[in-house]
Design an enzyme around this catalytic site. Structure first.
Site, mmCIF file in Angstrom:
data_model
loop_
_atom_site.group_PDB
_atom_site.id
_atom_site.type_symbol
_atom_site.label_atom_id
_atom_site.label_comp_id
_atom_site.label_asym_id
_atom_site.label_seq_id
_atom_site.Cartn_x
_atom_site.Cartn_y
_atom_site.Cartn_z
ATOM 1 N N LYS A 110 95.782 -11.928 77.109
ATOM 2 C CA LYS A 110 94.380 -11.511 77.021
ATOM 3 C C LYS A 110 93.891 -11.712 75.584
ATOM 4 O O LYS A 110 94.563 -11.310 74.626
ATOM 5 C CB LYS A 110 94.270 -10.046 77.431
ATOM 6 C CG LYS A 110 92.865 -9.485 77.458
ATOM 7 C CD LYS A 110 92.871 -8.026 77.923
ATOM 8 C CE LYS A 110 91.479 -7.447 77.990
ATOM 9 N NZ LYS A 110 91.475 -6.035 78.460
ATOM 10 N N SER B 81 88.269 -5.598 82.036
ATOM 11 C CA SER B 81 88.043 -6.640 81.047
ATOM 12 C C SER B 81 89.140 -7.694 81.002
ATOM 13 O O SER B 81 88.979 -8.737 80.363
ATOM 14 C CB SER B 81 87.911 -6.001 79.662
ATOM 15 O OG SER B 81 89.095 -5.295 79.314
ATOM 16 N N SER C 64 90.803 -1.700 83.313
ATOM 17 C CA SER C 64 90.738 -3.101 82.877
ATOM 18 C C SER C 64 91.980 -3.922 83.184
ATOM 19 O O SER C 64 91.954 -5.147 83.068
ATOM 20 C CB SER C 64 90.440 -3.177 81.380
ATOM 21 O OG SER C 64 89.096 -2.822 81.136
#
Length: 527
Positions: free
Chosen positions: A128, A203, A227
């Protein structure tokens, strides 16, 4: 606790308004991906877990270069559709894979030595973009940070690399990691591998999308309101929200402030449940000893509970019947095959999941330091943003910020400075009840979300449905998101498995069982 007539009217009005707004939005936003879909997986190496790939590499049944190249080929095949990987390091990854193969050739200590020292040797990994990965962007989708390049590795990334994993690149996030869709004005929008017209979540949506799309076998996410779990659910993979404080949050952007360290978790995301435990052992580093990750779990000796919905919150949508049915099937399967009793329970406090979450994320730390204002984060290295000004600019397409980020900035401005005593009381009551119920020998089933992966931008009109995941952040409980096959629309179904603090091994053991029972991840190209 039943809803009052006034509350029922409020619920009806809110949902009716959102339905009309969404219908208008869809009318003026025609689909551009209709009819497009991911190609099926052709290389069998993409259908093997990281644990098994590492074993094959150690035994020289396959080279690391072959495995890394297979993932690179898949990313190049699907990323133009998904927009999940926003910066690759393919050349470096292939060089590192070649070094791995050379190391194995020269190793004289045997397979066991390599397994103990380098358990993920030669296995590809996606990261990420909010985590520092040396030499890679670290922008979290903020235009003001477009030139920021990481100079170090975040601790969990460094630990995975030290265990032999090879990063392929970094993946897209929502702006500043604070929204349930991975969309920003720097890198664009990430799409769902099962239906390109649907969101990949946020996210950690880039991670969910590329792992679900079989471009990477394992990934790493962060979670302060869902997330990890929301993208894992939408993209049909496993994701684990670790007990907070176990995996380091250092060199993650945005960094923690206020009491956020108590609620944020860093954890693994993967297609195969057997990879959760070894990844968590590695990522936790010295704090792995705080968890019972080496303890063999006998599911027949656990206590099981199920909560089918949040009790009728005026903030969230009702849980889809398909989800109620699949959770009931899990209960029936556990009772029939394990001989356990799964007790249905309810918590009236869950109705206040969103306001509880928002209240607690706004609290100062023990020294009285409040969380950093979101408007300041929006400004990046420059001055704080003015959310109202950004909203006016957005109306004319001139703002560098997404609507969700602007709305969050506006919400923060209008949030009462004094925390709600009622919400604090509700959270304390719920914490006590959950801790007493779960103890050290129980797991609880709870819906992942009220609905399947929505169309792009639809979360704007269902903004508070993330309360189904966010509530467990402020409770500090470990949760594993488990895929349960595909539903009527060809989109992933799933369930959250929750346990008491530091009992991560119980949720992961349950995830392994549910994977065997319900099939786990499915090839989106075969959908």
């Amino acid at each position: 606790m039943a809803l009052s007539l006034l509350e029922k009217l409020q619920v009806w009005f809110f949902r009716a308004t959102m339905t009309v707004l969404y219908a208008v939005f869809r009318f003026f936003s025609p689909a551009t991906d209709a009819g497009k879909k991911l190609p099926p997986i052709r290389n069998d190496l993409l259908l093997v877990s990281a644990t098994q790939l590492a074993k094959k590499i150690r035994r020289r049944e396959v080279s690391s270069v072959e495995v890394v190249q297979a993932c690179i080929d898949r990313i190049q095949e699907v990323n133009h559709l998904l927009n999940a990987v926003i910066k690759d390091r393919f050349s470096a990854a292939l060089q590192e894979a070649s070094q791995v193969d050379k190391l194995i050739e020269e190793e004289t200590g045997g397979e066991e030595v390599l397994e103990d020292r380098l358990p993920l040797l030669g296995v590809p990994l996606s990261v990420k973009e909010s985590f520092s990965l040396q030499g890679m962007p670290n922008t979290t989708g903020l235009i003001a940070r477009k030139d920021v390049i990481a100079t170090v590795d975040a601790p969990p990334v460094a630990l995975l690399k030290r265990a032999g994993a090879i990063p392929l690149g970094v993946t897209n996030t929502s702006e500043l990691c604070m929204w349930s869709e991975s969309h920003n004005h720097l890198h664009g929008i990430t799409k769902n591998p099962y239906n390109l017209e649907r969101t990949s979540g946020g996210s950690s949506g880039g991670e969910g999308s590329i792992v679900g799309g079989a471009g990477a076998v394992i990934g790493i996410g962060s979670d302060i309101g869902g997330s990890i779990r929301i993208p894992s659910f939408y993209n049909g993979i496993f994701g684990h929200k670790t007990t907070p404080g176990i995996v380091s949050t250092e060199n993650h952007y945005p960094s923690c402030s206020g009491r956020h360290k108590e609620y944020v978790s860093i954890g693994p995301m993967c297609r195969y449940a057997e990879d959760l435990l070894p990844m968590l052992k590695i990522m936790a580093g010295p704090k792995a000893s705080m968890l019972s990750l080496n303890t063999k779990v006998d599911l027949k000796k656990l206590r099981f509970f199920t909560v089918p919905h949040d009790g009728g919150s005026k903030f969230t949508n009702p849980v889809n019947k398909e989800f109620l049915d699949i959770q009931r099937k899990i209960v029936e399967h556990l009772e029939e095959n394990l001989g356990v009793t799964v007790k249905e329970v309810g918590f009236p406090e869950l109705r206040y999941g969103f306001p509880m979450w928002f209240t607690y994320l706004s609290l100062p730390d023990d020294d009285g330091n409040p969380p950093k204002p979101f408007a300041e984060l929006m400004g990046g290295p420059g001055p704080a943003a003015w959310p109202m000004w950004e909203f006016l600019k957005r109306l004319f397409g001139k703002s560098n910020h997404t609507l969700p980020a602007i709305f969050l900035g506006l919400m923060e401005m209008t949030h009462p400075s004094k925390p709600s005593e009622f919400m604090i009381q509700q959270k304390q009551q719920l914490q006590r009840k959950m801790d007493e119920l779960l103890g050290t020998d129980a797991v609880l089933l709870y819906p992942s979300h009220p609905k399947v992966a929505p169309h792009h931008h639809q979360p704007l009109f269902n903004a508070f449905d993330f309360a189904y995941t966010g509530i467990f952040n402020i409770l500090g409980l470990p949760v594993t998101q488990c895929p349960l096959g595909l539903g009527e629309e060809g989109l992933p179904l799933g369930v959250q498995v929750v346990a008491g603090k530091l009992q991560d091994h119980l949720t992961i053991a349950t995830a392994l069982y549910l994977e065997r029972a319900f099939g786990g991840w499915r090839d989106p190209g075969a959908n």
